[in-house]
Design a protein around this motif. Structure first.
Motif, PDB file in Angstrom:
ATOM      1  N   CYS A   1       0.842  -1.193   0.000  1.00 38.23           N
ATOM      2  CA  CYS A   1       0.000   0.000   0.000  1.00 38.23           C
ATOM      3  C   CYS A   1       0.877   1.243   0.000  1.00 38.23           C
ATOM      4  CB  CYS A   1      -0.933   0.015   1.212  1.00 38.23           C
ATOM      5  SG  CYS A   1      -0.078   0.176   2.786  1.00 38.23           S
TER       6      CYS A   1
ATOM      7  N   GLU B   1      -5.153  -7.725  -8.331  1.00 34.84           N
ATOM      8  CA  GLU B   1      -4.404  -6.480  -8.465  1.00 34.84           C
ATOM      9  C   GLU B   1      -3.059  -6.725  -9.137  1.00 34.84           C
ATOM     10  OE1 GLU B   1      -2.066  -3.716  -5.329  1.00 34.84           O
ATOM     11  OE2 GLU B   1      -4.141  -4.190  -4.791  1.00 34.84           O
TER      12      GLU B   1
ATOM     13  N   TRP C   1     -12.363   8.022  -6.428  1.00 40.53           N
ATOM     14  CA  TRP C   1     -12.866   6.743  -5.932  1.00 40.53           C
ATOM     15  C   TRP C   1     -12.177   6.359  -4.624  1.00 40.53           C
ATOM     16  CZ3 TRP C   1     -16.426   3.153  -5.827  1.00 40.53           C
ATOM     17  CH2 TRP C   1     -16.108   1.910  -5.275  1.00 40.53           C
ATOM     18  N   ALA C   2     -10.865   6.479  -4.583  1.00 41.64           N
ATOM     19  CA  ALA C   2     -10.115   6.060  -3.397  1.00 41.64           C
ATOM     20  C   ALA C   2     -10.513   6.872  -2.169  1.00 41.64           C
ATOM     21  CB  ALA C   2      -8.616   6.195  -3.655  1.00 41.64           C
TER      22      ALA C   2
ATOM     23  N   ASN D   1      -9.505   7.998 -10.288  1.00 41.77           N
ATOM     24  CA  ASN D   1      -8.971   7.055  -9.299  1.00 41.77           C
ATOM     25  C   ASN D   1      -8.902   7.680  -7.910  1.00 41.77           C
ATOM     26  OD1 ASN D   1      -8.669   5.050 -11.179  1.00 41.77           O
ATOM     27  ND2 ASN D   1      -6.475   5.302 -11.442  1.00 41.77           N
TER      28      ASN D   1
ATOM     29  N   ALA E   1      -5.741   1.587  -2.528  1.00 35.11           N
ATOM     30  CA  ALA E   1      -6.338   2.282  -3.669  1.00 35.11           C
ATOM     31  C   ALA E   1      -5.762   3.680  -3.814  1.00 35.11           C
ATOM     32  CB  ALA E   1      -7.854   2.336  -3.500  1.00 35.11           C
TER      33      ALA E   1
ATOM     34  N   CYS F   1      -8.752   1.430   3.114  1.00 32.56           N
ATOM     35  CA  CYS F   1      -7.912   0.957   2.010  1.00 32.56           C
ATOM     36  C   CYS F   1      -6.943   2.022   1.524  1.00 32.56           C
ATOM     37  CB  CYS F   1      -8.778   0.480   0.851  1.00 32.56           C
ATOM     38  SG  CYS F   1      -7.811  -0.305  -0.451  1.00 32.56           S
TER      39      CYS F   1
ATOM     40  N   SER G   1     -11.686  -2.490  -4.119  1.00 30.55           N
ATOM     41  CA  SER G   1     -11.403  -1.078  -4.360  1.00 30.55           C
ATOM     42  C   SER G   1     -10.092  -0.910  -5.127  1.00 30.55           C
ATOM     43  CB  SER G   1     -11.358  -0.305  -3.036  1.00 30.55           C
ATOM     44  OG  SER G   1     -10.269  -0.736  -2.247  1.00 30.55           O
ATOM     45  N   SER G   2      -9.072  -1.677  -4.750  1.00 28.82           N
ATOM     46  CA  SER G   2      -7.781  -1.592  -5.454  1.00 28.82           C
ATOM     47  C   SER G   2      -7.910  -2.126  -6.869  1.00 28.82           C
ATOM     48  CB  SER G   2      -6.716  -2.380  -4.692  1.00 28.82           C
ATOM     49  OG  SER G   2      -6.479  -1.816  -3.433  1.00 28.82           O
TER      50      SER G   2
ATOM     51  N   ALA H   1      -3.535   4.961  -7.151  1.00 29.48           N
ATOM     52  CA  ALA H   1      -4.320   5.844  -8.016  1.00 29.48           C
ATOM     53  C   ALA H   1      -3.465   6.570  -9.040  1.00 29.48           C
ATOM     54  CB  ALA H   1      -5.094   6.850  -7.161  1.00 29.48           C
TER      55      ALA H   1
ATOM     56  N   VAL I   1      -9.438   0.512  -9.074  1.00 30.94           N
ATOM     57  CA  VAL I   1      -8.519   1.581  -9.452  1.00 30.94           C
ATOM     58  C   VAL I   1      -7.593   1.118 -10.577  1.00 30.94           C
ATOM     59  CG1 VAL I   1      -6.498   2.866  -8.649  1.00 30.94           C
ATOM     60  CG2 VAL I   1      -8.581   2.855  -7.287  1.00 30.94           C
TER      61      VAL I   1
ATOM     62  N   TYR J   1     -14.427   6.387  -1.400  1.00 29.89           N
ATOM     63  CA  TYR J   1     -14.664   5.054  -0.834  1.00 29.89           C
ATOM     64  C   TYR J   1     -14.402   5.062   0.664  1.00 29.89           C
ATOM     65  CZ  TYR J   1     -13.265   0.355   0.578  1.00 29.89           C
ATOM     66  OH  TYR J   1     -13.124  -0.816   1.259  1.00 29.89           O
TER      67      TYR J   1
END
Length: 800
Positions: free
Chosen positions: A81, A281, A749-750, A746, A458, A455, A785-786, A462, A789, A753
């Motif tokens: 991450c 991923e 969304w990240a 992206n 993500a 998360c 979620s990842s 991004a 993205v 979320y």
């Protein structure tokens, strides 16, 4: 404060005076002492206590004595991450010997700039000490590099399938009983509650200790070091659910009767779903790098070497510059070279994006990885290994992919505190549920859901995954982004300036007419061509070609002196020649003849012989067929188009009118072009191809070099168009805008979320009759979620 000893190599030191200037520049920096500069070894030794290496680097550059740095790339395992990437970056940046660090979460690598005496292994060991196994990237030929994402995806797939096999019995016996009461009664009547719970505990323990082991071996040490990351959240969430359930199973008296529930299925499913997400991923990351790997794989393994007249098949790695190779019809060119025998066509689509094969004959260059047509050719090797065009393209794209966009700074600031904040929110959730909730079990479930739903993956993916796919797509189209931040700046373009010759025109001027005064045309052309034979200016080639077409013999020229932006002077057959524009003759005190023909649409080159204006050659450079369409496409994108030319204003305006340029500036010297670009302000773009364009390319917010131009121009640019076709300019802008739009999607969304679902996991909907989020659903949402993205970024493979 810790004091570190630093040794720097400074190649620019040539004498004791230089050493003194370096010493004074370093002395002026706070936090630097005990400075010793040796002019013989060209090294500086200093003690650093408080000063940063970037400050030292800047001070030396400002003094005119930049230090020598090397760039090392290391491969890193275990990054999952943005928090992992940020921790590694901060850990390396804290070292006094490191001046710059770029950690790429997508490629699992770090690019580090440091002095030569710091070994790559020492840097890898420093990253390993942070809890992320690392090793120096192998310095192997491009085509021998393996795909780390493919290996990672295969390993994650195995771990996911093992976890799935172990989790299914736990999930079916627990959740199946809730869904089908008959199954519940049968299981508890046949097997019994305690044996079922023991079976679930053993299988869940195997899931966590086997395929899910990395979450704990990486996450818990990071937590203990005070630097928690994504693995820490998973370890805390799944571990809490397992320990609570194990306590209920083995020591039920420690838990209130109303809270004696087990959540083994939640712990097992959390690990399994997150492994599934990481597998998907990793697969998607591998697809993100497909474009550059496709380029790498273009180079063949072997080539046909002509040795003492015999054709021998040898590995490409054994080739050396000067070797003579035979190229069969349909065969890929092994390495860069120059054709020595034969003629035909070569498909260079991989290099330029142009679908039409290029005609080649003796003396023309061929590039490794391109495909020969139907003719047999022989060529001499000019570059091998890392020096080939293909290898340089791969390196250029990889460097762009390792770069950081300005927008990444916001993400870095958020992810630095994200995981600690989530852990704090989980503790707050537990406390609130213990105070206001029905029992301990609900408090544990809510806290675990908060830990799992968060998360940072993500967020961290991004930006870099979009850069990777976008730059890879650009390479397929023959658009090379030399620096990652060039993507963002090009997307923000407002005004774009073009050089004329070789960019909007073909760069091959032709002599269209010749005016003389008192001399024969052949005589004046013969003398002029003799002087121009020692010039590299494009106009000189047109004059030499015209002389050759007339079959003229050229006498020797002496005292040839070029005057940038003006022309040149020489002595030929005892005559003083001055060849150039009107300004050149005016500065020499020579008056132009009054009856000159109209120079509209052509470039006039005046010739003065022994101080008298004797001839004017009219040269014209054909406009590229695609120039007008390029300008129209840029207008459609909302850009203002300017042309900056060294040609006379009348000729430049004529070209500009034909292709629809908004503003034309002619008669510019290199310094004038530089000033004009600087006056364009923010959002400026300059497109050029020549040595004289290098200052303007460097000064513009974004410099775009035509790839068929000079190396100096290319090195000064942010973007390189390999085809030399100006229509790739609007294509590059569309691609950069698509990448930035993708990054914004992206990031939205990240952030959205996490902003929306963390409160849901905390239970804010429960007082209003809403649901309490299950940790299993949280794990599934987090994993996807990842994947979302990365999947969104993969759409860029069809951009532009």
């Amino acid at each position: 404060m810790t004091t570190s000893e630093l040794n720097l190599s400074i190649p620019g030191i040539t004498c004791s005076a230089c050493a003194g200037r370096v010493e004074r520049a370093l002395t002026a920096l706070p936090g630097v002492r005990d400075i010793s500069v040796n002019p013989v070894t060209k090294r500086a030794h200093l003690s650093v206590a408080g000063a940063s290496l970037p400050d030292i680097d800047a001070a030396l550059r400002d003094a005119g004595y930049p230090a020598e740095w090397v760039t090392t790339k290391i491969q890193i395992e275990g990054m999952s991450c943005a928090s992992c990437a940020g921790r590694i970056e901060r850990g390396l940046t804290a070292r006094p010997e490191v001046t710059d660090v770029k950690v790429n979460l997508v490629s699992n690598s770090a690019t580090i700039r440091h002095p030569p005496d710091l070994s790559p292994q020492a840097l890898a060991d420093a990253v390993t000490a942070l809890g992320y196994p690392a090793r120096p990237a192998a310095d192997t030929p491009a085509r021998d590099r393996s795909d780390p994402h493919r290996d990672e995806a295969q390993a994650l797939k195995r771990r996911f399938l093992i976890a799935l096999a172990l989790t299914l019995p736990v999930f079916l016996t627990e959740m199946g009983g809730h869904l089908f009461p008959v199954l519940h009664h049968w299981l508890y009547g046949t097997i019994g509650q305690q044996p079922l719970w023991l079976m679930q505990m053993v299988l869940t323990a195997l899931v966590m200790a086997g395929p899910g082991r990395q979450f704990f071996t990486t996450g818990i040490p990071a937590l203990l070091r005070g630097a928690p990351e994504m693995n820490s959240l998973v370890a805390l969430g799944a571990g809490a659910a397992f320990l609570y359930s194990a306590t209920v199973t083995l020591m039920p008296s420690l838990v209130p009767a109303s809270s004696r529930f087990v959540y083994f299925e939640a712990a097992a499913v959390i690990v399994t779903l997150i492994l599934m997400g990481r597998w998907l991923e990793a697969r998607a990351k591998g697809q993100a790098g497909q474009a550059i790997r496709a380029l790498i794989e273009l180079a063949p393994d072997s080539a046909t070497l002509l040795r003492d007249g015999e054709a021998v098949t040898v590995p490409v790695a054994d080739l050396r510059p000067g070797d003579l190779l035979r190229l069969a019809p349909g065969e890929r060119v092994a390495v860069d070279g120059i054709i020595t025998e034969g003629s035909g066509s070569v498909d260079e689509a991989m290099l330029t994006g142009e679908p039409i094969p290029a005609s080649k004959t003796v003396g023309d260059a061929v590039t490794g990885g391109t495909v020969n047509g139907s003719s047999a050719l022989t060529y001499r090797v000019t570059a091998t290994g890392a020096d080939t065009t293909l290898s340089r393209i791969v390196q250029m794209v990889e460097e762009a992919q390792a770069g950081k966009l300005p927008v990444q700074a916001l993400v870095d600031r958020v992810t630095r505190v994200f995981v600690p904040v989530v852990i704090g929110l989980a503790l707050l959730t537990f406390a609130l549920w213990m105070i206001f909730g029905p029992d301990l079990a609900h408090a544990v479930v809510a806290a675990v859901a908060v830990l799992i739903i968060a998360c940072p993956c993500a967020m961290g993916l991004a930006v870099p995954v979009s850069i990777m796919v976008g730059t890879g797509r650009g390479a397929q189209l023959g658009i090379l982004f030399r620096r990652g931040d060039g993507l963002q700046r090009l997307a923000e373009a407002q005004r774009i300036a073009f050089d004329k010759t070789g960019t909007l025109t073909l760069g091959r001027p032709e002599l269209t007419s010749l005016w003389t005064d008192g001399m024969a045309e052949d005589q004046i052309l013969r003398l002029t061509a003799a002087a121009e034979a020692q010039s590299e200016h494009p106009l000189a080639n047109a004059i030499l070609t015209a002389a050759a077409d007339r079959g003229l013999d050229l006498p020797p020229a002496s005292q040839v002196e070029a005057k940038p932006g003006r022309g040149l002077s020489a002595v030929v057959e005892g005559h003083d020649l001055l060849i150039g524009n009107a300004a050149a003759l005016s500065e020499a005190g020579i008056t132009l003849a009054p009856d000159l023909p109209d120079a509209q649409g052509v470039t006039p080159v005046h010739v003065a012989l022994d101080g008298q204006h004797r001839a004017t050659l009219a040269l014209s450079d054909p406009i590229r067929p695609e120039a007008a369409a390029t300008v129209a496409a840029l207008h459609d994108l909302g850009l203002q188009v300017v042309m900056l030319s060294g040609d006379v204003q009348a000729t430049a305006e004529s070209v500009g009118q034909q292709i629809g340029i908004d503003q034309v500036q002619g008669g510019l010297l290199p310094d004038d072009k530089l000033k004009a670009v600087q006056e364009m302000g923010e959002g400026s773009v300059f497109v050029g191809d020549g040595i004289n364009d290098a200052p303007a390319l460097a000064a513009a917010d974004t410099g775009i070099a035509i790839g068929t131009g000079t190396d100096i121009a290319i090195e000064s640019a942010d973007v390189v168009l390999m085809s030399g076709d100006p229509s790739a300019v609007p294509q590059a802008i569309r691609l950069s805008r698509a990448v930035m739009r993708n990054i914004r999607q992206n990031l939205f969304w990240a952030f959205a979320y996490n902003t929306a679902l963390i409160p849901v996991a905390m239970g804010v909907l429960v007082p209003f009759g809403g649901p309490q989020l299950s940790p299993m659903l949280a794990a599934g949402a987090m994993a996807l979620s990842s994947v979302f993205v990365v999947g969104n970024a993969l759409r860029l493979r069809r951009a532009a």
